[in-house]
Motif scaffolding. Structure first.
Motif, mmCIF file in Angstrom:
data_model
loop_
_atom_site.group_PDB
_atom_site.id
_atom_site.type_symbol
_atom_site.label_atom_id
_atom_site.label_comp_id
_atom_site.label_asym_id
_atom_site.label_seq_id
_atom_site.Cartn_x
_atom_site.Cartn_y
_atom_site.Cartn_z
ATOM 1 N N ASN A 113 0.803 -1.226 0.000
ATOM 2 C CA ASN A 113 0.000 0.000 0.000
ATOM 3 C C ASN A 113 0.834 1.274 0.000
ATOM 4 O OD1 ASN A 113 -2.285 -1.639 0.220
ATOM 5 N ND2 ASN A 113 -2.244 -1.575 2.460
ATOM 6 N N LEU A 114 2.094 1.190 -0.405
ATOM 7 C CA LEU A 114 3.004 2.306 -0.233
ATOM 8 C C LEU A 114 3.053 3.293 -1.390
ATOM 9 C CD1 LEU A 114 6.068 0.519 1.401
ATOM 10 C CD2 LEU A 114 4.481 2.109 2.490
ATOM 11 N N ALA A 115 2.582 2.908 -2.558
ATOM 12 C CA ALA A 115 2.776 3.754 -3.752
ATOM 13 C C ALA A 115 2.207 5.156 -3.548
ATOM 14 C CB ALA A 115 2.161 3.085 -4.977
ATOM 15 N N GLY A 116 0.959 5.239 -3.115
ATOM 16 C CA GLY A 116 0.325 6.546 -2.928
ATOM 17 C C GLY A 116 0.968 7.363 -1.828
ATOM 18 N N PRO A 117 1.123 6.802 -0.620
ATOM 19 C CA PRO A 117 1.762 7.562 0.464
ATOM 20 C C PRO A 117 3.181 8.027 0.126
ATOM 21 C CG PRO A 117 0.611 5.671 1.366
ATOM 22 C CD PRO A 117 0.552 5.529 -0.123
ATOM 23 N N MET A 118 3.944 7.219 -0.596
ATOM 24 C CA MET A 118 5.299 7.638 -0.948
ATOM 25 C C MET A 118 5.276 8.776 -1.964
ATOM 26 S SD MET A 118 7.413 6.111 0.958
ATOM 27 C CE MET A 118 8.921 6.654 0.143
ATOM 28 N N THR A 119 4.355 8.718 -2.910
ATOM 29 C CA THR A 119 4.225 9.814 -3.875
ATOM 30 C C THR A 119 3.853 11.111 -3.163
ATOM 31 O OG1 THR A 119 3.614 8.307 -5.667
ATOM 32 C CG2 THR A 119 2.978 10.618 -5.911
ATOM 33 N N ASP A 120 2.898 11.015 -2.212
ATOM 34 C CA ASP A 120 2.533 12.200 -1.420
ATOM 35 C C ASP A 120 3.726 12.701 -0.623
ATOM 36 O OD1 ASP A 120 -0.138 12.313 -2.239
ATOM 37 O OD2 ASP A 120 -0.798 10.948 -0.660
ATOM 38 N N PHE A 121 4.469 11.775 -0.030
ATOM 39 C CA PHE A 121 5.618 12.168 0.781
ATOM 40 C C PHE A 121 6.654 12.919 -0.052
ATOM 41 C CE2 PHE A 121 10.033 11.164 1.834
ATOM 42 C CZ PHE A 121 10.144 11.854 3.028
ATOM 43 N N PHE A 122 7.029 12.399 -1.203
ATOM 44 C CA PHE A 122 8.049 13.064 -2.022
ATOM 45 C C PHE A 122 7.590 14.462 -2.445
ATOM 46 C CE2 PHE A 122 9.496 8.611 -3.168
ATOM 47 C CZ PHE A 122 10.649 8.684 -2.401
ATOM 48 N N ARG A 123 6.311 14.595 -2.787
ATOM 49 C CA ARG A 123 5.788 15.908 -3.193
ATOM 50 C C ARG A 123 5.832 16.889 -2.028
ATOM 51 N NH1 ARG A 123 0.955 18.365 -2.576
ATOM 52 N NH2 ARG A 123 -0.028 16.468 -1.745
ATOM 53 N N LEU A 124 5.358 16.463 -0.874
ATOM 54 C CA LEU A 124 5.317 17.358 0.287
ATOM 55 C C LEU A 124 6.714 17.651 0.820
ATOM 56 C CD1 LEU A 124 2.245 15.709 2.023
ATOM 57 C CD2 LEU A 124 2.304 17.992 0.997
ATOM 58 N N HIS A 125 7.585 16.689 0.745
ATOM 59 C CA HIS A 125 8.961 16.905 1.188
ATOM 60 C C HIS A 125 9.643 17.967 0.327
ATOM 61 C CE1 HIS A 125 12.857 15.905 2.911
ATOM 62 N NE2 HIS A 125 13.354 15.848 1.692
ATOM 63 N N ALA A 126 9.454 17.866 -0.986
ATOM 64 C CA ALA A 126 10.051 18.856 -1.886
ATOM 65 C C ALA A 126 9.452 20.241 -1.643
ATOM 66 C CB ALA A 126 9.847 18.430 -3.335
ATOM 67 N N LEU A 127 8.145 20.307 -1.404
ATOM 68 C CA LEU A 127 7.493 21.589 -1.125
ATOM 69 C C LEU A 127 8.026 22.207 0.154
ATOM 70 C CD1 LEU A 127 3.754 20.822 -2.005
ATOM 71 C CD2 LEU A 127 5.250 22.459 -3.162
ATOM 72 N N ARG A 128 8.197 21.385 1.159
ATOM 73 C CA ARG A 128 8.693 21.887 2.447
ATOM 74 C C ARG A 128 10.074 22.499 2.295
ATOM 75 N NH1 ARG A 128 11.536 18.290 7.099
ATOM 76 N NH2 ARG A 128 12.353 20.048 8.282
ATOM 77 N N TRP A 129 10.978 21.798 1.648
ATOM 78 C CA TRP A 129 12.343 22.277 1.547
ATOM 79 C C TRP A 129 12.453 23.488 0.632
ATOM 80 C CZ3 TRP A 129 16.347 21.050 4.564
ATOM 81 C CH2 TRP A 129 16.220 19.920 5.381
#
Length: 400
Positions: free
Chosen positions: A221-237
């Motif tokens: 079940n990781l595909a969606g959460p990981m995609t969200d994580f990479f997007r939000l991580h890039a936005l944060r930085w």
């Protein structure tokens, strides 16, 4: 060139241990079950896991040749590992053969170390270092970075190589907190600096349509959460104006592999906060023994004023307490938000040993000269920037 047969040592090195080496990624791929059994029987940190180091070899540094030292007892049971990699660097025309930890770059691996069965750490490290000492003409630099301060590995290295030959350097400060078994989450909150703000922000968020926090731990079940994580991580930085913690296709591929493997071991926790169906904050966590490891996070800057990051971190603390864990570790970095939650710190250190030839000293000297040059340039640039600001202020004052 270091050969695997040279790294095989019998009773002459340690009467109770046989030391050998694994020298290829293909061999490393078959060690998972045995490696996991040893890690579970050790006190080694989370980033010494096969699930972390094997994908690092594949995705981050395929040019680094694995040179994983193994120690077995008389029955052939694996009792120790030293996960090294061998690389060749050209430094001002001189080839330097460098041994370092697998996992040492690009992915924030704290607490790298010898992996040994509890109670046998010094014995295992001594066997490994005695072999490397006997082969000092085959390598130029041994760099062991991001050891936990107080690791027996440092003491044994000084014993085997000689105190004068081991260079210790401080690395990172890692904030953490001890969790009290059975303590209610609200009681823990009272010990922090963010209780009132956390409760107020959480209450507001809970009133929003579609608010929820999803915890994902199943490997499928990781595909969606990981995609969200990479997007939000890039936005944060990008919003913070800093250097992105996870950057580049290779590093992302590594984390997709590592999270899948960690999830298969029941060691992964991905937290995603959603409002109105949209992911607004994410935390990438790892379970290791009795510790919750806060690895990375991300959030949508448009929600910064609603403290979505604060609330989600609070929920990870609540989860760790509910799971009965006894430690929460923020890893490297002394960002201010960490101090709001935790009160303790530990240090990581590195050690360096030079081989028998001139390559090691040349490598260290070249590093020092390069660092001196960078600092000089940085100083000049800083002076120029200060002067530009002063000129700008003078022009503005003249206008007014």
């Amino acid at each position: 060139m270091i050969r695997e047969e040279e790294l095989t040592a019998g009773p002459q090195v340690a009467p109770r241990l046989d030391v050998a080496a694994v020298g290829s990624a293909s061999q490393l791929s078959g060690m998972r079950a045995e490696w996991n059994a040893l890690l579970d029987a050790s006190t080694a940190g989370p980033f010494n896991a096969w699930e972390w180091l094997y994908p690092w070899c594949r995705r981050i540094s395929p040019d680094v040749r694995p040179l994983v030292l193994t120690a077995r007892d008389r029955l052939g049971t694996l009792v120790g590992l030293l996960p090294l990699g061998l690389e060749h660097r050209w430094v001002n025309g001189v080839r330097v053969r460098r041994l370092g930890f697998l996992g040492e770059t690009h992915v924030g691996s704290d607490y790298l170390d010898v992996v040994a069965r509890k109670g046998r750490e010094a014995e295992v490290a001594r066997a490994f270092f005695q072999v490397l000492q006997g082969l000092r003409d085959e390598w130029d630099v041994l760099d062991l970075t991001d050891l936990r301060e107080g690791s027996l590995t440092l003491d044994v290295a000084r014993e085997v190589f000689g105190d004068a030959n081991v260079r210790k350097t401080d690395r990172y400060v890692c904030p953490y907190e001890t969790l009290v078994p059975g303590e209610p989450f609200d009681a823990f909150l009272k010990r922090t600096g963010r209780r009132d703000n956390y409760l107020r922000r959480r209450k507001w968020l809970e009133k929003q349509d579609g608010y929820c926090i999803e915890r994902t731990e199943a490997p499928g079940n990781l595909a969606g959460p990981m995609t969200d994580f990479f997007r939000l991580h890039a936005l944060r930085w990008s919003s913070d104006g800093g250097s992105q913690g996870i950057k580049g296709a290779g590093v992302e591929a590594f984390h997709r592999d590592a999270t899948q493997l960690l999830a298969e071991r029941g060691r992964l926790r991905m937290y995603t906060m959603k409002v109105g169906g949209q992911a607004v904050a994410s935390v990438y966590g790892i379970l290791h023994g009795q510790s919750f490891i806060y690895f990375q996070s991300g959030y949508d800057p448009a929600w910064r004023n609603r403290s979505v990051g604060l609330v989600l971190v609070g929920e990870t603390f609540k989860d760790a307490i509910d799971l009965g864990l006894t430690e929460y570790d923020f890893l490297r970095g002394t960002e201010s938000y960490k101090a709001d939650w935790v009160t303790k710190q530990r240090q990581t250190v590195s050690l360096r040993v030079h081989g028998a030839g001139i390559g090691g000293a040349w490598f260290t000297q070249s590093e020092a000269l390069a660092r001196k040059a960078r600092n000089a340039v940085k100083s000049v640039l800083s002076d120029e920037l200060v002067e530009k600001v002063r000129r700008l202020r003078r022009r503005k004052a003249a206008v007014h």
